[in-house]
Design an enzyme around this catalytic site. Sequence first.
Site, PDB file in Angstrom:
ATOM      1  N   CYS A  43       0.832  -1.217   0.000  1.00 26.18           N
ATOM      2  CA  CYS A  43       0.000   0.000   0.000  1.00 26.18           C
ATOM      3  C   CYS A  43       0.868   1.271   0.000  1.00 26.18           C
ATOM      4  CB  CYS A  43      -0.986  -0.034   1.156  1.00 26.18           C
ATOM      5  SG  CYS A  43      -2.401   1.071   0.901  1.00 26.18           S
ATOM      6  N   HIS A  73      -4.038  -5.040   0.126  1.00 24.51           N
ATOM      7  CA  HIS A  73      -3.633  -5.571   1.428  1.00 24.51           C
ATOM      8  C   HIS A  73      -3.708  -7.101   1.431  1.00 24.51           C
ATOM      9  CE1 HIS A  73      -3.323  -1.904   3.991  1.00 24.51           C
ATOM     10  NE2 HIS A  73      -4.022  -1.404   2.983  1.00 24.51           N
ATOM     11  N   GLU A 111      -2.848  -9.086   3.632  1.00 21.41           N
ATOM     12  CA  GLU A 111      -3.174  -9.584   4.975  1.00 21.41           C
ATOM     13  C   GLU A 111      -4.667  -9.510   5.286  1.00 21.41           C
ATOM     14  OE1 GLU A 111      -3.319  -5.268   5.539  1.00 21.41           O
ATOM     15  OE2 GLU A 111      -2.019  -6.590   4.390  1.00 21.41           O
TER      16      GLU A 111
END
Length: 359
Positions: A246, A331, A333
């Site tokens: 990001c 992202h 995650e």
Amino acid sequence: MNGILYLEDGTVYKGKGFGKKGTSVGELVFNTSITGYQEILTDPSYAGQIITMTYPLIGNYGVNSVENESSKIYAKGFVTKSIEQNPSNYMSEESLEKMLENMGIVGVCHVDTRSITKRIRNQGALKCVISNEDLSMEELEKIIKQEKLKEDWMKEVGTKQILHIPGTGPKIAVMDFGIKKNILNNLQYRNCDITVFPYSTSYEEIMNINPEGVLLSNGPGNPEAATEAVETVKKIIKKVPTFGICMGHQILALAVGGQTYKMKFGHRGGNHGVYDIKRDRAYITSQNHGYAVERKSIEQSGMEITHINLNDDTVEGMKHKELPVFSVQFHPEGAPGPTDSTYLFDKFIDQLKEDAKCQ
């Protein structure tokens, strides 16, 4: 108590106030996630922003002490169609409103979030005053004109001291621009020995631990305001395998000579389609960013585009043609959102092992 949104274009939305009683100014944005409001609120990347949830029912499963992505809420306000006061979930410890009260965040509900979202899509992200105090239109207009939005939040929201998370695997240095907890969780799951560095850390301090790899974290603000970090990353990528996420992706682009630009309304939600060119496969991803990497500038800077957004064709990933360096705009995650792309953490670890063999 009453609640109100006063936008910089003069538009007014009146509703009901909740959370902390007060008034704040921020950039009004929208998020399309159906669940995950707690992770969204505690994501430091929302620093300085007023978050509008497009899904109408928020707060129905409460909040807990497990799912925070940081220790506080950096957003300036929260806007919902409705707010549930009596949550029902086995993990719930308190209501969302109570959390907002405790963390000092102003909320407004019972407004037309669909209309707000359409306005942002048509005009772009807007400066906004959110208030649940009894202020006149003249007072709100004065506040919005006086308040200037910050662009360098990434310098404030991360750790203020070096943190070490021991592990038996590769030694990873993390440059913290506002990192989410689940990024660290993914590194810990892979047994990494992690050292998290504050924004102001120098190249020499980072290299003193002899890292096998460097992770550039997510974070809020305009990447072009992170001038010190860009200079540090220029040196790091020549020495150590590097993975950017990001904000880290954007800072990496600037470090190799690329350019970034502010998007009209950004990508925020847990349902964004991304195409992985090498794998010839699409993934649903979690995203939260208002800036993007300019495609032509990257292609002329020694980088190769690896991922593209299936909605607007923006750059979602890149890798260096010669150095062990890569990044993604989304992202991997999740938190909230799908974890389909956690394979990128494995790719990072494999890259460290391959680099070690070559030395």
